[in-house]
Design a protein around this motif. Structure first.
Motif, PDB file in Angstrom:
ATOM      1  N   SER A  64       0.831  -1.201   0.000  1.00 22.85           N
ATOM      2  CA  SER A  64       0.000   0.000   0.000  1.00 22.85           C
ATOM      3  C   SER A  64       0.865   1.250   0.000  1.00 22.85           C
ATOM      4  CB  SER A  64      -0.884   0.017   1.245  1.00 22.85           C
ATOM      5  OG  SER A  64      -1.449   1.302   1.381  1.00 22.85           O
ATOM      6  N   PRO A  65       0.518   2.241  -0.831  1.00 13.11           N
ATOM      7  CA  PRO A  65       1.276   3.500  -0.804  1.00 13.11           C
ATOM      8  C   PRO A  65       1.082   4.271   0.496  1.00 13.11           C
ATOM      9  CG  PRO A  65      -0.419   3.531  -2.554  1.00 13.11           C
ATOM     10  CD  PRO A  65      -0.503   2.192  -1.880  1.00 13.11           C
ATOM     11  N   SER A  66       0.168   3.807   1.359  1.00 13.13           N
ATOM     12  CA  SER A  66       0.037   4.454   2.673  1.00 13.13           C
ATOM     13  C   SER A  66       1.015   3.830   3.672  1.00 13.13           C
ATOM     14  CB  SER A  66      -1.394   4.332   3.201  1.00 13.13           C
ATOM     15  OG  SER A  66      -1.724   2.978   3.401  1.00 13.13           O
ATOM     16  N   ASN A  67       1.702   2.778   3.262  1.00 16.38           N
ATOM     17  CA  ASN A  67       2.636   2.095   4.157  1.00 16.38           C
ATOM     18  C   ASN A  67       3.811   1.564   3.331  1.00 16.38           C
ATOM     19  OD1 ASN A  67       3.666   0.961   6.454  1.00 16.38           O
ATOM     20  ND2 ASN A  67       2.370  -0.875   6.350  1.00 16.38           N
ATOM     21  N   ILE A  68       4.621   2.498   2.849  1.00 16.36           N
ATOM     22  CA  ILE A  68       5.734   2.133   1.959  1.00 16.36           C
ATOM     23  C   ILE A  68       6.825   1.419   2.766  1.00 16.36           C
ATOM     24  CG2 ILE A  68       7.582   3.104   0.513  1.00 16.36           C
ATOM     25  CD1 ILE A  68       5.540   5.243  -0.349  1.00 16.36           C
ATOM     26  N   PRO A  69       7.306   0.258   2.291  1.00 18.48           N
ATOM     27  CA  PRO A  69       8.347  -0.469   3.035  1.00 18.48           C
ATOM     28  C   PRO A  69       9.591   0.392   3.265  1.00 18.48           C
ATOM     29  CG  PRO A  69       7.435  -1.843   1.287  1.00 18.48           C
ATOM     30  CD  PRO A  69       6.883  -0.463   1.080  1.00 18.48           C
ATOM     31  N   THR A  70      10.277   0.097   4.366  1.00 22.39           N
ATOM     32  CA  THR A  70      11.529   0.797   4.672  1.00 22.39           C
ATOM     33  C   THR A  70      12.614   0.359   3.695  1.00 22.39           C
ATOM     34  OG1 THR A  70      12.113  -0.982   6.161  1.00 22.39           O
ATOM     35  CG2 THR A  70      11.024   0.956   7.134  1.00 22.39           C
ATOM     36  N   GLY A  71      13.738   1.076   3.715  1.00 23.14           N
ATOM     37  CA  GLY A  71      14.865   0.707   2.854  1.00 23.14           C
ATOM     38  C   GLY A  71      14.470   0.767   1.399  1.00 23.14           C
ATOM     39  N   CYS A  72      14.816  -0.273   0.638  1.00 21.89           N
ATOM     40  CA  CYS A  72      14.357  -0.344  -0.751  1.00 21.89           C
ATOM     41  C   CYS A  72      12.884  -0.727  -0.736  1.00 21.89           C
ATOM     42  CB  CYS A  72      15.169  -1.387  -1.525  1.00 21.89           C
ATOM     43  SG  CYS A  72      14.461  -1.685  -3.171  1.00 21.89           S
ATOM     44  N   ARG A  73      12.080   0.075  -1.364  1.00 18.99           N
ATOM     45  CA  ARG A  73      10.616  -0.175  -1.331  1.00 18.99           C
ATOM     46  C   ARG A  73      10.225  -1.471  -2.024  1.00 18.99           C
ATOM     47  NH1 ARG A  73       8.421   5.057  -2.866  1.00 18.99           N
ATOM     48  NH2 ARG A  73      10.183   5.613  -1.556  1.00 18.99           N
ATOM     49  N   PHE A  74      11.149  -2.036  -2.809  1.00 17.64           N
ATOM     50  CA  PHE A  74      10.844  -3.290  -3.520  1.00 17.64           C
ATOM     51  C   PHE A  74      11.303  -4.515  -2.726  1.00 17.64           C
ATOM     52  CE2 PHE A  74      11.904  -6.216  -7.234  1.00 17.64           C
ATOM     53  CZ  PHE A  74      10.584  -6.540  -7.503  1.00 17.64           C
ATOM     54  N   HIS A  75      11.896  -4.325  -1.516  1.00 15.91           N
ATOM     55  CA  HIS A  75      12.562  -5.469  -0.875  1.00 15.91           C
ATOM     56  C   HIS A  75      11.593  -6.573  -0.461  1.00 15.91           C
ATOM     57  CE1 HIS A  75      11.644  -3.793   3.240  1.00 15.91           C
ATOM     58  NE2 HIS A  75      11.674  -5.073   3.559  1.00 15.91           N
ATOM     59  N   THR A  76      10.307  -6.225  -0.229  1.00 22.15           N
ATOM     60  CA  THR A  76       9.354  -7.260   0.204  1.00 22.15           C
ATOM     61  C   THR A  76       8.997  -8.227  -0.927  1.00 22.15           C
ATOM     62  OG1 THR A  76       7.532  -5.738  -0.307  1.00 22.15           O
ATOM     63  CG2 THR A  76       8.308  -5.793   1.982  1.00 22.15           C
ATOM     64  N   ARG A  77       9.343  -7.869  -2.164  1.00 21.57           N
ATOM     65  CA  ARG A  77       8.997  -8.725  -3.307  1.00 21.57           C
ATOM     66  C   ARG A  77      10.211  -9.109  -4.146  1.00 21.57           C
ATOM     67  NH1 ARG A  77       4.634  -5.479  -6.578  1.00 21.57           N
ATOM     68  NH2 ARG A  77       3.857  -7.493  -7.250  1.00 21.57           N
ATOM     69  N   CYS A  78      11.365  -8.624  -3.748  1.00 22.55           N
ATOM     70  CA  CYS A  78      12.537  -8.752  -4.619  1.00 22.55           C
ATOM     71  C   CYS A  78      13.209 -10.125  -4.465  1.00 22.55           C
ATOM     72  CB  CYS A  78      13.554  -7.650  -4.300  1.00 22.55           C
ATOM     73  SG  CYS A  78      15.019  -7.750  -5.346  1.00 22.55           S
ATOM     74  N   PRO A  79      13.400 -10.865  -5.561  1.00 20.56           N
ATOM     75  CA  PRO A  79      14.067 -12.164  -5.465  1.00 20.56           C
ATOM     76  C   PRO A  79      15.559 -12.043  -5.145  1.00 20.56           C
ATOM     77  CG  PRO A  79      13.551 -11.631  -7.765  1.00 20.56           C
ATOM     78  CD  PRO A  79      12.932 -10.557  -6.931  1.00 20.56           C
ATOM     79  N   ALA A  80      16.129 -10.843  -5.263  1.00 22.25           N
ATOM     80  CA  ALA A  80      17.564 -10.660  -5.018  1.00 22.25           C
ATOM     81  C   ALA A  80      17.830  -9.880  -3.738  1.00 22.25           C
ATOM     82  CB  ALA A  80      18.188  -9.930  -6.207  1.00 22.25           C
ATOM     83  N   ALA A  81      16.822  -9.702  -2.896  1.00 20.82           N
ATOM     84  CA  ALA A  81      16.973  -8.836  -1.713  1.00 20.82           C
ATOM     85  C   ALA A  81      18.073  -9.340  -0.781  1.00 20.82           C
ATOM     86  CB  ALA A  81      15.649  -8.745  -0.974  1.00 20.82           C
ATOM     87  N   MET A  82      18.835  -8.387  -0.210  1.00 22.69           N
ATOM     88  CA  MET A  82      19.896  -8.681   0.758  1.00 22.69           C
ATOM     89  C   MET A  82      19.484  -8.033   2.076  1.00 22.69           C
ATOM     90  SD  MET A  82      22.953  -7.493  -1.795  1.00 22.69           S
ATOM     91  CE  MET A  82      22.088  -6.039  -2.355  1.00 22.69           C
ATOM     92  N   PRO A  83      20.122  -8.393   3.188  1.00 23.71           N
ATOM     93  CA  PRO A  83      19.725  -7.798   4.474  1.00 23.71           C
ATOM     94  C   PRO A  83      19.718  -6.272   4.444  1.00 23.71           C
ATOM     95  CG  PRO A  83      21.176  -9.641   4.851  1.00 23.71           C
ATOM     96  CD  PRO A  83      21.130  -9.449   3.361  1.00 23.71           C
TER      97      PRO A  83
END
Ligand code: SF4
Length: 327
Positions: free
Chosen positions: A272-291
């Protein structure tokens, strides 16, 4: 200098005590005689950024400049000139056509409002504009309801051209049309863009189409442009995992490409744009996400041939300096 320059634009909407950040520090630019494709999932802010550029929404932060002039500083004749020079083509042409005016009167109305030409030459100019968009004099006396969707979109384009704009913002202008006539309307846009040297910002979902028509492409995710560059660079060598996922989800008409298509699909829903994830906004869906992706927001850095593109991602970032987006 870009024709249209959008820098660090933020747009918020509040309703019922909730604030939604529809556009969050987005930057992009369009040059004269250039087609820029703007892509991303529904709800990522594509239309909001475009509508804000023409004054349909108010920016909370950032700036829009046209031909070097900051739009928010324009008043009087300067503002009227800007409104003429940047025309918006909506997905549904009916939204810009009065059901009570014939096609001819709808086009003449624009000329009247902007005081273009002499009243005695209105009819001739209307017929010229109809011809320019592939319609004939017989259409001038018809009501919009008597036209097909494609013909209505041609009338909307004629109204936009009536004020001799320098730029068109096309907000999914063919998605409401029959598949059989989409190509005709797209070709009309491209012909007009070349003939008049227009800047064209083209918002769309169809990545195959965007690739075919665009000089440059900007990819938006959750209110921000996460990658941009030449169409060839973005489509052939995407740097952002979101761009790769979008491309992987797009079927190819070429069976050989389709057989080897890497179907790394997007995980989950757009947050939701009312609750944008911290850090990289794509990290909750990113297959390459790092800590680090969950806590540190990636800055834009230059990528691609001649460093002509930008990407906001930590992957491979240590190899290159980070920078803010060029307009
Ligand atoms: Fe994925 Fe991390 Fe890059 Fe964001 S910064 S796109 S989470 S790898």
């Amino acid at each position: 200098m870009s024709l249209l320059s959008i820098e660090d634009l933020t747009v918020r909407f509040s309703s019922g005590g909730t604030t939604v950040t529809a556009v969050d520090g987005a930057s992009l630019s369009v040059d004269a005689n250039e087609v820029v494709g703007l892509v991303g999932e529904s709800g990522c802010g594509k239309s909001t950024i475009a509508r804000t550029a023409v004054g349909l929404h108010k920016a909370a932060r950032g700036r829009v400049a046209f031909d070097g002039q900051v739009v928010s500083s324009l008043r009087g004749s300067g503002l009227r000139a800007y409104r003429r020079q940047v025309q918006y083509i909506f997905q549904d042409p009916l939204s810009s056509l009065s059901p009570r005016l014939t096609v001819g009167k709808a086009i003449a109305e624009v000329l009247d409002i902007h005081g273009i030409g002499r009243p005695s030459s209105r009819r001739a100019r209307v017929l010229e504009l109809l011809e320019l968009v592939g319609l004939s004099a017989t259409h001038a006396d018809r009501m919009p309801s008597a036209l097909s969707g494609g013909q209505r979109q041609r009338v909307a384009i004629a109204r936009a051209l009536a004020v001799e704009p320098r730029m068109l913002i096309c907000d999914e202008p063919v998605s409401a049309l029959d598949v059989s006539i989409r190509a005709q309307i797209i070709n009309l846009f491209l012909d007009l863009q070349r003939e008049f040297g227009l800047g064209l910002l083209f918002i769309g979902h169809d990545l195959g189409l965007i690739r075919r028509i665009s000089d440059r492409v900007a990819v938006m995710y959750l209110g921000r442009v996460v990658e941009q560059g030449t169409a060839q660079a973005v489509f052939d060598q995407p740097h952002h995992p979101y761009t790769r996922a979008l491309l992987a989800a797009t079927p190819s008409a070429d069976p050989a490409v389709e057989r080897h298509r890497n179907t790394v699909l997007l995980k989950g829903e757009l947050p939701s744009p009312s609750n944008i994830p911290t850090g990289c906004r794509f990290h909750t869906r990113c297959p390459a996400a790092m800590p680090t992706c969950a806590t540190v927001e990636p800055l834009q850095r230059a990528v691609g041939p001649g460093q002509s593109g930008t990407v906001a991602c930590h992957l491979d970032a240590s190899a290159q300096p980070q920078q803010t987006l060029a307009s």
